[in-house]
Design an enzyme around this catalytic site. Structure first.
Site, PDB file in Angstrom:
ATOM      1  N   CYS A   6       0.861  -1.190   0.000  1.00  0.00           N
ATOM      2  CA  CYS A   6       0.000   0.000   0.000  1.00  0.00           C
ATOM      3  C   CYS A   6       0.893   1.235   0.000  1.00  0.00           C
ATOM      4  O   CYS A   6       1.047   1.895  -1.005  1.00  0.00           O
ATOM      5  CB  CYS A   6      -0.918  -0.022   1.204  1.00  0.00           C
ATOM      6  SG  CYS A   6      -1.998  -1.459   1.248  1.00  0.00           S
TER       7      CYS A   6
ATOM      8  N   GLU B 292       3.717   1.260   2.789  1.00  0.00           N
ATOM      9  CA  GLU B 292       4.599   1.087   3.939  1.00  0.00           C
ATOM     10  C   GLU B 292       6.041   1.455   3.608  1.00  0.00           C
ATOM     11  O   GLU B 292       6.497   1.266   2.500  1.00  0.00           O
ATOM     12  CB  GLU B 292       4.581  -0.374   4.432  1.00  0.00           C
ATOM     13  CG  GLU B 292       3.214  -0.933   4.687  1.00  0.00           C
ATOM     14  CD  GLU B 292       2.656  -1.653   3.489  1.00  0.00           C
ATOM     15  OE1 GLU B 292       1.759  -2.468   3.701  1.00  0.00           O
ATOM     16  OE2 GLU B 292       3.104  -1.400   2.366  1.00  0.00           O
TER      17      GLU B 292
END
Length: 363
Positions: free
Chosen positions: A284, A286
């Site tokens: 996503c 991170e």
């Protein structure tokens, strides 16, 4: 949760371009031979983990050999001479990787892809396993192949385009139940990181970085996801090229701030070397230290559902099944504080169940 998703969200570092799985296997066997069961209280856990790693290495080596054998078998039956040559080239590449360290640009790409499909096959086919600073890992192979006239820039671009197709053909597995409702159309979440700082803090942009931008723009595939890291040291030409692609509106590349990532990782306790060398976004969004940690996703915690359980004496109002604990009859609550305390008791129970499950899964 993990029946439908692997615990991915992990970024590779550069070790697979310096060693083959045969080299890793020899390293592991040396570690196993040196275990001291008399004085090391963790020796049994180390043995279990290293034996697991050894099985992985043997499996990866076998995977490469099977591809090589299949390509040669197909070549022996092939009538088209051009495709026969291609099949024999594939076999020759698979003779080297993944057992041995890659020597060429093509072998380096194949080394990553073998590793990727090895991880995603074991981890139930998906979930954000990414190559990290791919341009920096491929750069020395690219430069050497160009210098030795083994490769042209167009050849390199075509190989990367073939890799993009492989990424796009690797779907997330079919979903069922609640996972289908909340994430039916998810991709594999692989994220290509381009243009980041080098380990010494200098700019990491190279011709491979521009190649990746061109491939991204030409292919315009759903995946892999692609991002560029922009720092104070980024050449304006690279920034403008990335912006030209972004303004077309199809969603790539994403822009990340290299300095902000490094600062955030250091704030979390990383050394400057680790933060600078491995400040990479994956999945996503991170950021973490490549090759040294995973941001494992093992499920979600639905806070409103916990409140519902508390107000239904531990029963799921949707299914009628007992899913929590009885924290009291809500009709007897005399104040908001009674509701709040009941919710906190239910929340503690649910969190304890989740953490216990996570500990078992991660072990």
């Amino acid at each position: 949760f993990l029946q439908q998703r692997g615990p991915g969200h992990t970024v590779a570092d550069g070790k697979i371009y310096r060693k083959g799985y045969g080299d890793f296997l020899r390293d592991i066997q040396e570690r196993l031979a040196s275990l001291d069961f008399n004085n090391d209280m963790d020796a049994l856990e180390k043995r279990d983990e290293w034996e697991g790693m050894a099985w992985v290495c043997r499996g990866m080596i076998l995977l490469g050999k099977r591809y090589a054998a299949l390509a040669r078998d197909m070549a022996a039956k092939e009538k088209d001479p051009a495709w026969r040559r291609d099949l024999l080239d594939i076999a020759a590449v698979c003779d080297v990787v993944p057992e041995h360290r890659p020597q060429t640009f093509r072998q380096a790409i194949q080394m990553y892809w073998f590793t990727h499909i090895g991880v995603t096959t074991e981890m139930n086919n998906w979930d954000a396993y990414s190559p990290g600073k791919f341009d920096q890992y491929l750069e020395p192979f690219y430069d050497r192949d160009l210098a030795e006239r083994r490769l042209t820039r167009d050849d390199a671009k075509e190989l990367l385009e073939a890799l993009w197709i492989q990424f796009n053909n690797q779907p997330a597995p079919p979903k069922v139940g609640i996972t289908l409702k909340e994430s039916a159309t998810y991709t594999d979440f692989c994220n290509i990181n381009t243009g980041a700082l080098r380990p010494d803090g200098t700019c990491g942009v190279s011709d491979v970085s521009y190649l990746i931008l061109e491939v991204m723009d030409d292919m315009r595939l759903l995946q892999p996801s692609s991002n560029v890291q922009i720092s104070q040291k980024t050449p304006e030409r690279f920034l403008r090229k990335a912006l030209e692609i972004s303004r077309k509106g199809w969603g790539q590349p994403v822009f990340y701030n290299s300095e902000a990532i490094v600062q955030e990782l250091m704030y979390l306790g990383k050394s400057l070397d680790d933060a600078r060398a491995c400040g990479i976004a994956s999945g996503c969004v991170e950021a973490g230290t490549a090759g040294k940690e995973a941001y494992v996703l093992t499920g979600y915690l639905n806070i409103p559902k916990v409140l519902e359980l508390a107000l239904h004496r531990g029963y799921d109002a949707y299914t009628g099944e007992k899913a929590g604990i009885d924290v009291g009859d809500p009709l007897q609550f005399a104040s908001y504080d009674d509701v709040w305390q009941a919710f906190l008791k239910e929340l503690k129970y649910v969190v304890d169940v989740k953490v216990a499950g996570n500990n078992l899964i991660e072990r």
